[in-house]
Enzyme design. Structure first.
Site, short mmCIF file in Angstrom:
data_model
loop_
_atom_site.label_atom_id
_atom_site.label_comp_id
_atom_site.label_asym_id
_atom_site.label_seq_id
_atom_site.Cartn_x
_atom_site.Cartn_y
_atom_site.Cartn_z
N VAL A 55 0.82 -1.23 0.00
CA VAL A 55 0.00 0.00 0.00
C VAL A 55 0.85 1.27 0.00
CG1 VAL A 55 -2.04 -1.00 1.10
CG2 VAL A 55 -0.21 -0.08 2.53
N LYS B 113 -6.81 3.70 15.62
CA LYS B 113 -5.97 4.34 16.64
C LYS B 113 -4.62 3.62 16.70
CE LYS B 113 -6.07 1.65 20.63
NZ LYS B 113 -6.13 1.41 22.01
N GLU C 253 -7.30 -3.76 33.40
CA GLU C 253 -7.42 -5.07 32.75
C GLU C 253 -6.72 -6.13 33.59
OE1 GLU C 253 -6.77 -5.31 28.31
OE2 GLU C 253 -5.75 -3.46 28.79
N HIS D 7 -9.27 6.59 24.46
CA HIS D 7 -10.56 6.16 24.98
C HIS D 7 -11.01 6.91 26.23
CE1 HIS D 7 -9.88 3.05 22.13
NE2 HIS D 7 -9.07 2.35 22.87
N LYS E 235 -10.54 -6.77 37.25
CA LYS E 235 -10.94 -6.09 36.01
C LYS E 235 -11.97 -5.02 36.38
CE LYS E 235 -12.95 -8.14 32.01
NZ LYS E 235 -13.33 -9.40 31.43
#
Ligand code: NDP
Length: 462
Positions: free
Chosen positions: A92, A142, A210, A234, A337
């Site tokens: 590309v 992102k 996480e 985010h 979490k």
């Protein structure tokens, strides 16, 4: 269901990549199997010399879940899109190659750049404006650039190829239902808006912890870290939705204007040793699973000092929020979490003498995925009426039947940029974070340590 898509061909660049197999194709399958992408053609491209069979196999694997859940119509649509799909080998970044492929495809085309960020930039630079037919949509993943300057440069490159409303900067973190849940909660309830300000709110925390460690993603993550990977994109978007002024509508223009305005008022104040913290995990165990020291994970360059846990305090300098800290935190390999925003209200100005049991302020917790709401209040519970008890009012909020990437793709295919990050906002998010990244590069906040499976460094208050 009638399909409202305006795009004829979805071209995925990076067909062999992780994002395509794990998230994009399964998201597309959800859409297709629900009759929400009728008539769409799928084309894959990449630098690998894949046979058509290899590409079809990949689609089949990624479509399997949606296929097993679909009704007869959905299964027919999945079969149609798979069997009409083709794969093209190309570099590309080489002049003329992507343009040559574009010229062969039925338009309008949505080009999904599922490529390493640097390759996406080069691919856009290799296209000349005249080679991108009118109506083409450009979908950028992102991270959008790596600094305010590089984001500006990428925006300029894209602006030469397509109008802003045809450029989708993906932030898949918040699905449409979650965005609308936050806005519905804030702006459809009279009792909240009068207290949604510095007079009544002490702080707002936005946490994405996480329990997963690196999971083999060193190539990307070691060059990014928690601040760039999660907070810069985010968590700032969630902060903006919690902080915006009431928009006139929840349509793209009003909403994205409101988001841009509030982010322009945001900054992280020096000294950064006080307003930011960073840490990296050491060996430990999570739910019985052994996790090695981050520095010993495959592909990590320990000398880079990449943080796996970051926390920053953002200030929004306007009348509504002056002095209220927005604490944004995200990390990997943590024991629990957590994906939520916690709004802590100020204590009552006076508790009538005689009452006991009120030892912490009211909190509103907004959970993300599944979307939930919990409101902690003090009430007369069972027993002594003067001894107040903490009760939690709970609600489950509306979810989406699409996977996050199904929602992203639906926005792209129907031409709705509501969930996409606007050019000015993408640059502003870097403007907020860049001073911190520079200060950290000068070592102005120590890189602390925490054991994998813990809740962060011992020195950090919980
Ligand atoms: P991968 O490294 O897994 O895949 C990148 C893809 O790009 C490969 O298919 C690769 O093909 C192709 N590629 C690289 N150079 C060229 C080239 N010159 N010409 C054509 N194809 C090329 O990356 P990911 O899929 O993980 O990530 C893609 C993007 O998505 C990144 O921007 C990432 O930040 C973002 N993202 C990823 C997430 C994830 O969970 N993976 C989550 C959120 C965002 P080949 O191997 O043949 O070179």
């Amino acid at each position: 269901m009638t399909s409202r898509i305006t795009v004829k061909t979805l071209l995925i660049l990076g067909a062999s990549g992780d994002l395509t197999g794990r998230l994009l194709l399964p998201g597309l399958a959800r859409l297709v199997s629900r009759g929400r992408a009728d008539g769409l053609s799928l084309v894959g491209a990449g630098s690998d010399a894949w046979t058509p069979e290899q590409w079809l196999e990949r689609i089949e694997e990624s479509f399997a879940d949606a296929h097993s859940q679909a009704e007869a119509y959905g299964r027919r649509e999945l079969k149609r899109i798979r069997e009409s799909s083709s794969y093209h080998q190309l570099d590309v970044t080489a002049e003329g190659q992507l343009a040559g492929l574009l010229a062969q495809l039925e338009g309008p085309v949505a080009i999904y750049f599922a490529l390493p960020p640097r390759v996406s930039q080069l691919a856009c630079e290799a296209l000349a404006p005249g080679q991108v037919p009118a109506g083409t949509r450009l979908v950028m993943e992102k991270p959008f650039g790596s600094s305010a300057e590089s984001a500006r440069h990428l925006n300029k490159t894209l602006a030469a190829l397509a109008p802003e409303d045809h450029i989708h900067r993906v932030d898949h973190f918040l699905g449409k239902a979650t965005v609308l849940n936050i806005l519905g909660l804030r702006f459809a309830n009279t009792f909240l808006e009068p207290v949604w300000n510095r007079e009544h709110i002490e702080k707002i925390e936005i946490v994405f912890d996480e329990d997963l460690a690196l999971e083999g993603r060193a190539r990307y993550y070691d060059g990014a870290g928690a601040l760039r990977d999660m907070i810069q994109s985010h968590l700032l978007q969630i902060m903006a939705l919690l902080a915006i002024e009431p928009p006139a509508s929840v349509e793209e223009r009003d909403l994205r204007d409101a988001v841009a305005t509030v982010l322009r008022a945001g900054s992280i104040k020096a000294p950064y040793a006080k307003s930011t913290r960073r840490a990296r995990y050491t060996a430990g165990s999570i739910g019985g699973r052994k996790v090695p020291d981050y520095a010993n994970e495959d592909g990590v360059d320990a000398a880079r000092g990449t943080e796996t846990l970051a926390e920053v305090e953002v200030q929004i300098d306007n009348w509504r929020w002056q002095g209220v800290p927005f604490i944004l935190r995200s990390g990997k390999a943590l024991g629990i979490k957590r994906k939520e925003a916690v709004v802590t209200f100020r204590p009552v100005p006076h508790l009538p003498r005689g009452f006991t049991g009120v030892d912490s302020p009211n909190q509103l917790r907004i959970g993300f995925g599944p979307d939930t709401l919990q409101f902690d209040v003090d009430v007369n519970g069972p027993g002594d009426v003067l001894s107040l008890d903490r009760a939690t009012l709970e609600a489950e909020l509306s979810g989406s039947e699409l996977l996050p990437y199904g929602e992203v793709l639906e926005g792209v295919l129907t031409g709705d940029p509501l969930l996409s990050v606007r050019a000015d906002t993408a640059e502003d998010c870097w403007r907020i974070m860049e001073p911190v990244l520079k200060a950290w590069a000068r070592d102005s906040a120590p890189l602390e340590e925490y054991a994998a499976g813990s809740d962060g460094p011992d020195s950090w208050p919980g």
